[in-house]
Design an enzyme around this catalytic site. Structure first.
Site, PDB file in Angstrom:
ATOM      1  N   GLU A  47       0.817  -1.217   0.000  1.00  0.00           N
ATOM      2  CA  GLU A  47       0.000   0.000   0.000  1.00  0.00           C
ATOM      3  C   GLU A  47       0.847   1.261   0.000  1.00  0.00           C
ATOM      4  OE1 GLU A  47      -2.135  -2.919  -0.199  1.00  0.00           O
ATOM      5  OE2 GLU A  47      -1.151  -2.956   1.759  1.00  0.00           O
ATOM      6  N   ASN A 104      -0.781  -7.760  -3.816  1.00  0.00           N
ATOM      7  CA  ASN A 104      -1.498  -6.919  -4.766  1.00  0.00           C
ATOM      8  C   ASN A 104      -0.572  -5.975  -5.520  1.00  0.00           C
ATOM      9  OD1 ASN A 104      -1.532  -5.610  -1.938  1.00  0.00           O
ATOM     10  ND2 ASN A 104      -1.866  -3.876  -3.304  1.00  0.00           N
ATOM     11  N   ASP A 141      -7.742  -5.945  -4.482  1.00  0.00           N
ATOM     12  CA  ASP A 141      -6.753  -6.196  -3.417  1.00  0.00           C
ATOM     13  C   ASP A 141      -6.807  -7.635  -2.922  1.00  0.00           C
ATOM     14  OD1 ASP A 141      -4.665  -5.532  -1.556  1.00  0.00           O
ATOM     15  OD2 ASP A 141      -6.170  -5.512   0.011  1.00  0.00           O
TER      16      ASP A 141
END
Length: 615
Positions: free
Chosen positions: A195, A283, A325
């Site tokens: 992220e 991801n 995700d």
């Protein structure tokens, strides 16, 4: 505790190594793994089966389990992973600040304690709580992977530092939550930070001195991924074929692969006979799929790599151009089972995307891909010829476009299962799987990359799967040959603990509201105990002084429990989990303790005598 191995034992180990071709394997670890009284690796073995041959605690007497002793870590955050047990010593870890405790099993006294000094600012870039998934043992060392990307080797007898290395930079958003794994003479570790635009990689260090042996990136040029374009294979058009030159570079727009995610914060497994290490990648960055057209290879991928060189033998991408995700980091369980009537060296993987995959772990051939939660809707099925999901456009954020809230996607970004590991019983041939039963609304938005800053690009809201039992979790039994659920136990909240299967025909797991439960192999509940906090740790078993024990860490947190762990209240905080699990506060509170259970002496003695008579 003694780490001495006599000559006869050494010869036996050497013989086993010659057969398997692992001539450099660490004899101390192998000797400890051979004895089921120990729990010498995080999964109990290299295959991630989480199975114990111990049977003193069985389906008939498990109802008599009672608390034997407890230990507080002194930390009030999410406690994932579990202890290691080697001989008469237990090694326990904690979340940040990543304490390590060596505990005598004789009297539960503390033999030594290690607490690293870390910059607390690393906490600000840990997306989903300050968890740590455990320690590794080998060569007389305990290996700790700290949150700040420092990995340290500690003398198992004294706790003194032997060596330490850095495998990342938290100022760039890189952190570590994974447990290191020791295979042969190497320590394998990964990286977190999908992220934050982190570029994922797997790194191997020499167990003896901590020097880097190889590093393999998830995205980018072939040489940096350790790919041979003509020899690294993948499943396509119903067969295995070479990935071809620049397979990753061609699947990204420009240089996006440099901030492309594919992080490696999950579990690793190893087949000594094939000398292959297996793991999944996370991801792609950003969560906004419109900003990164293409398949985004090789995020969301199962890798098989040669342990000595790191070279990729085969890859299989489960969710090309991920829009939800659905990190692919969940464990790969290695099991020799029949698939389609043939004996197979199988790899079984329960992906976040809701599909249970069975592959041939030697060739990479796709054998089975079926939903292990029938309510998932983002894809209708997996096309077995191409290996790609057949995506339902109604639940595609990319089709909806930026600033459009796509509603009712199942599963949520948590996945049908996150990192909480499943178990496999060779005795029953069945996989026992902790699952989430959660859906989401997903709204992508444009985001720019800045090193060290969040690179998410989506607002997510989570909620229990509509129209089902109303809870947020199930514990299921899975047939990896048929791709079929055999039975399912509904739970109020997600089952976020790792499972354990035993030769006593008992399967254990924990729940977010704090229960540790025991069921038989038909799914019948046999025993449960409410621990002080939510259970997101992995259930473990061992035997000491003739008695079998069950242990689990109790301490709410992790992604599902981030609201409680970090004191978050906004429903979309915690990447959407806070609102989804708002009711969790009615059932549990923060904690940090190891709970240990055993049978009363008279019951344990009777079980031991019965086992002796039947042998």
């Amino acid at each position: 505790m003694s780490f001495k191995i006599n000559l006869k034992q050494m010869l036996c180990v050497a013989g086993a190594l010659a057969i398997t071709g692992t001539a450099q394997a660490d004899p101390q670890l192998l000797e400890a793994m051979k004895n089921p009284d120990n729990w010498a690796t995080q999964a109990g073995d290299f295959a991630n089966q989480r199975y114990s041959k111990l049977d003193q605690i069985n389906k008939d007497n498990v109802k008599n389990l009672q608390v034997a002793w407890t230990f507080s870590t002194g930390v009030l955050r999410g406690h994932e992973g579990g202890p290691l047990i080697i001989g008469d010593v237990m090694y326990v870890h904690s979340p940040f600040p990543n304490k390590v405790f060596a505990i005598s099993l004789k009297d539960q006294s503390l033999l030594w304690k290690y607490e690293p000094t870390q910059d607390p600012n690393v906490i600000t870039i840990m997306c989903c709580d300050t968890v740590n998934r455990g320690l590794a043992f080998g060569d007389g060392k305990i290996i700790l992977q700290q949150a700040d990307t420092t990995m340290v080797a500690l003398d198992a007898k004294t706790g003194k530092e032997v060596w330490k290395v850095k495998n990342g930079d938290f100022k760039l958003g890189e952190s570590n939550t994974n447990a290191p794994h020791i295979f042969k003479d190497k320590v394998i570790t990964g990286i977190s930070g999908g992220e934050f635009g982190v570029r994922g990689r797997l790194i191997a260090y020499n167990l003896k001195d901590g020097k880097e042996a190889w590093k393999a990136y998830s995205t980018g040029p072939d040489d940096e991924m350790l790919f041979d374009p003509e020899k690294t294979m993948t499943w396509t058009d119903g067969k295995m074929a070479p990935v071809g030159k620049d397979s990753s570079l061609k699947s990204w727009k420009g240089d996006q692969w440099k901030i492309g995610g594919g992080t490696t914060w999950g579990w690793f497994s190893y087949d000594p006979a094939l000398n292959l290490v297996y793991y999944g990648t996370g991801n792609p960055g950003t969560w906004n799929p419109s900003q990164r057209p293409g398949d985004n290879k090789w995020s969301m991928t199962i890798f098989a790599r040669d342990l000595d060189t790191g070279k990729a033998k085969w890859v299989y991408q489960m969710t090309p151009h991920d829009e939800w995700d659905y990190d692919g980091v969940n464990e790969s369980i290695l099991a020799d089972i029949k698939v389609g009537g043939k004996d197979r060296k199988a790899l079984v993987h329960f992906d976040r995307n809701g599909f249970g995959y069975t592959l041939d772990r030697e060739s990479g051939e796709l054998l089975v891909a079926e939903k292990y939660d029938p309510t998932i809707n983002w894809a209708d099925k997996i096309d077995m010829k191409s290996g790609r999901p057949v995506v339902n456009a109604k639940y595609s954020p990319a089709k909806g476009g930026e600033d459009v809230n796509v509603k009712g996607i199942c599963p949520s970004a948590l996945g049908t299962k996150d990192q909480q590991p499943a178990a496999f019983s060779p005795k029953t041939g069945v996989f026992y799987v902790p699952t989430n039963h959660v859906c989401m609304d997903y709204e992508p938005f444009a985001v720019d990359y800045t090193a060290g800053q969040p690179y998410v690009g989506a607002t997510v809201s989570m909620f229990p799967t509509p129209g089902s039992h109303g809870g947020m979790g199930n514990f299921i039994a899975w047939d990896a040959d048929k791709g079929k659920i055999l039975w399912s136990i509904p739970e109020r909240f997600s089952v976020w603990s790792g499972a354990l299967a035993t030769a006593g025909d008992v399967v254990f797991y924990g729940t977010l509201e704090g229960y540790i439960k025991a069921v038989d192999t038909s799914g019948k509940e046999l025993w449960k105990f409410k621990t002080p906090s939510g259970v997101i740790g992995n259930v473990t078993t061992w035997k000491y002084d003739g008695k079998q024990y069950i242990g689990v860490l109790s301490g709410i947190g992790g992604w599902a429990g981030i609201g409680l762990a970090a004191g978050l209240e906004k429903s979309t905080d915690g990447l959407g989990a806070v609102g989804g699990y708002k009711d969790l506060a009615k059932y549990t509170e923060l904690g940090g303790a190891l709970m240990v259970f055993a049978l009363p002496d008279n019951v344990a003695t009777a079980a031991a005598e019965k086992t002796t008579k039947t042998q």
